[in-house]
Design a protein around this motif. Structure first.
Motif, PDB file in Angstrom:
ATOM      1  N   HIS A  16      56.665  35.031  38.826  1.00 28.59           N
ATOM      2  CA  HIS A  16      55.691  34.664  37.832  1.00 28.59           C
ATOM      3  C   HIS A  16      55.048  33.370  37.875  1.00 28.59           C
ATOM      4  CE1 HIS A  16      54.516  33.356  34.145  1.00 28.59           C
ATOM      5  NE2 HIS A  16      55.275  32.504  33.322  1.00 28.59           N
ATOM      6  N   ASP A  19      52.920  28.185  33.776  1.00 23.79           N
ATOM      7  CA  ASP A  19      51.396  27.420  33.143  1.00 23.79           C
ATOM      8  C   ASP A  19      50.812  26.860  33.746  1.00 23.79           C
ATOM      9  OD1 ASP A  19      51.802  30.283  32.012  1.00 23.79           O
ATOM     10  OD2 ASP A  19      52.366  28.789  30.145  1.00 23.79           O
ATOM     11  N   VAL A  22      49.813  26.944  37.649  1.00 24.85           N
ATOM     12  CA  VAL A  22      48.549  27.395  36.968  1.00 24.85           C
ATOM     13  C   VAL A  22      47.471  27.326  36.905  1.00 24.85           C
ATOM     14  CG1 VAL A  22      47.195  29.136  35.898  1.00 24.85           C
ATOM     15  CG2 VAL A  22      49.338  29.341  36.331  1.00 24.85           C
ATOM     16  N   ARG A  23      48.060  25.625  35.477  1.00 27.48           N
ATOM     17  CA  ARG A  23      47.225  24.860  35.313  1.00 27.48           C
ATOM     18  C   ARG A  23      46.483  23.469  36.631  1.00 27.48           C
ATOM     19  NH1 ARG A  23      50.181  22.264  31.436  1.00 27.48           N
ATOM     20  NH2 ARG A  23      50.723  24.612  31.152  1.00 27.48           N
ATOM     21  N   TYR A  25      46.926  24.482  39.929  1.00 26.62           N
ATOM     22  CA  TYR A  25      46.285  25.252  41.509  1.00 26.62           C
ATOM     23  C   TYR A  25      45.458  25.501  40.633  1.00 26.62           C
ATOM     24  CZ  TYR A  25      50.035  22.708  43.777  1.00 26.62           C
ATOM     25  OH  TYR A  25      50.479  21.969  44.312  1.00 26.62           O
ATOM     26  N   GLY A  26      45.074  26.101  39.647  1.00 25.06           N
ATOM     27  CA  GLY A  26      43.915  27.527  39.206  1.00 25.06           C
ATOM     28  C   GLY A  26      44.207  29.064  39.536  1.00 25.06           C
ATOM     29  N   ARG A  27      43.653  29.489  39.345  1.00 30.01           N
ATOM     30  CA  ARG A  27      43.668  30.902  38.439  1.00 30.01           C
ATOM     31  C   ARG A  27      43.917  31.623  40.362  1.00 30.01           C
ATOM     32  NH1 ARG A  27      44.897  34.558  35.758  1.00 30.01           N
ATOM     33  NH2 ARG A  27      44.161  36.990  35.999  1.00 30.01           N
ATOM     34  N   GLN A  28      44.046  30.580  41.265  1.00 33.96           N
ATOM     35  CA  GLN A  28      44.097  31.362  42.646  1.00 33.96           C
ATOM     36  C   GLN A  28      45.440  31.615  43.279  1.00 33.96           C
ATOM     37  OE1 GLN A  28      41.987  28.481  45.431  1.00 33.96           O
ATOM     38  NE2 GLN A  28      40.079  29.451  45.481  1.00 33.96           N
ATOM     39  N   GLU A  30      48.085  31.522  40.822  1.00 35.87           N
ATOM     40  CA  GLU A  30      48.696  32.908  40.208  1.00 35.87           C
ATOM     41  C   GLU A  30      48.590  34.481  40.999  1.00 35.87           C
ATOM     42  OE1 GLU A  30      49.170  35.419  35.508  1.00 35.87           O
ATOM     43  OE2 GLU A  30      47.637  33.552  35.997  1.00 35.87           O
ATOM     44  N   GLN A  31      47.407  34.852  41.807  1.00 37.90           N
ATOM     45  CA  GLN A  31      46.827  36.008  42.212  1.00 37.90           C
ATOM     46  C   GLN A  31      47.227  35.603  43.860  1.00 37.90           C
ATOM     47  OE1 GLN A  31      42.212  35.204  42.861  1.00 37.90           O
ATOM     48  NE2 GLN A  31      42.340  36.267  40.564  1.00 37.90           N
ATOM     49  N   SER A  32      47.826  34.791  44.339  1.00 30.67           N
ATOM     50  CA  SER A  32      48.843  34.650  45.607  1.00 30.67           C
ATOM     51  C   SER A  32      49.223  35.462  45.228  1.00 30.67           C
ATOM     52  CB  SER A  32      48.286  33.492  45.975  1.00 30.67           C
ATOM     53  OG  SER A  32      49.474  32.720  46.373  1.00 30.67           O
ATOM     54  N   ARG A  34      50.551  37.300  42.781  1.00 33.33           N
ATOM     55  CA  ARG A  34      50.823  38.475  42.325  1.00 33.33           C
ATOM     56  C   ARG A  34      50.700  39.776  44.111  1.00 33.33           C
ATOM     57  NH1 ARG A  34      47.787  38.872  37.190  1.00 33.33           N
ATOM     58  NH2 ARG A  34      49.042  38.483  35.946  1.00 33.33           N
TER      59      ARG A  34
END
Length: 129
Positions: A16, A19, A22-23, A25-28, A30-32, A34
């Motif tokens: 995980h 948060d 994520v704030r 570095y952005g959505r990237q 979380e995607q990296s 995953r």
């Protein structure tokens, strides 16, 4: 969050992403994370690691030589067996000739190796006069 200069090796990435990251570095981020946890990523990494071995030229040349001499040895043995089957006297003469050549070559090889061991080569110093 400071970067650890000496991280522990082979620690799996987290499941995980916090948060705050994520704030930041952005959505990237979380995607990296995953993607790096996915089975496809791990398998592709193992394939790349194994593929590096096959780029070695020496590996391919040794494999080609072993394959060639293996085929040649099988053909020679097969030919000798077939000749003994068709013409026993001639076939046994061929087998005897091959054994004689093998014995002579081993004898010469052993004598050469003993001669080399008796006469040591001067060490190379890098300078020649």
């Amino acid at each position: 969050m400071p970067v650890d200069p000496f991280p522990e090796p082979n620690i799996p990435p987290p499941d995980h992403v916090p948060d705050e990251l994520v704030r930041m570095y952005g959505r990237q981020a979380e995607q990296s994370v995953r993607y790096s946890r996915s089975r496809r990523y791990r398998v592709s990494k193992q394939v790349k690691r194994a593929g590096v071995t096959f780029h070695d030229v020496e590996l391919w040349s040794v494999a080609a030589q072993v394959f060639f001499w293996g085929v040649a040895a099988v053909a020679l043995v097969g030919g000798l067996v077939y000749s003994v089957f068709l013409w026993p006297a001639v076939g046994l003469a061929l087998v005897g000739t091959v054994m004689l050549i093998l014995a002579i070559s081993l004898t010469v090889g052993l004598k050469q190796s003993r001669r080399v061991h008796r006469q040591p080569v001067d060490e190379y110093t890098g300078f020649s006069l």
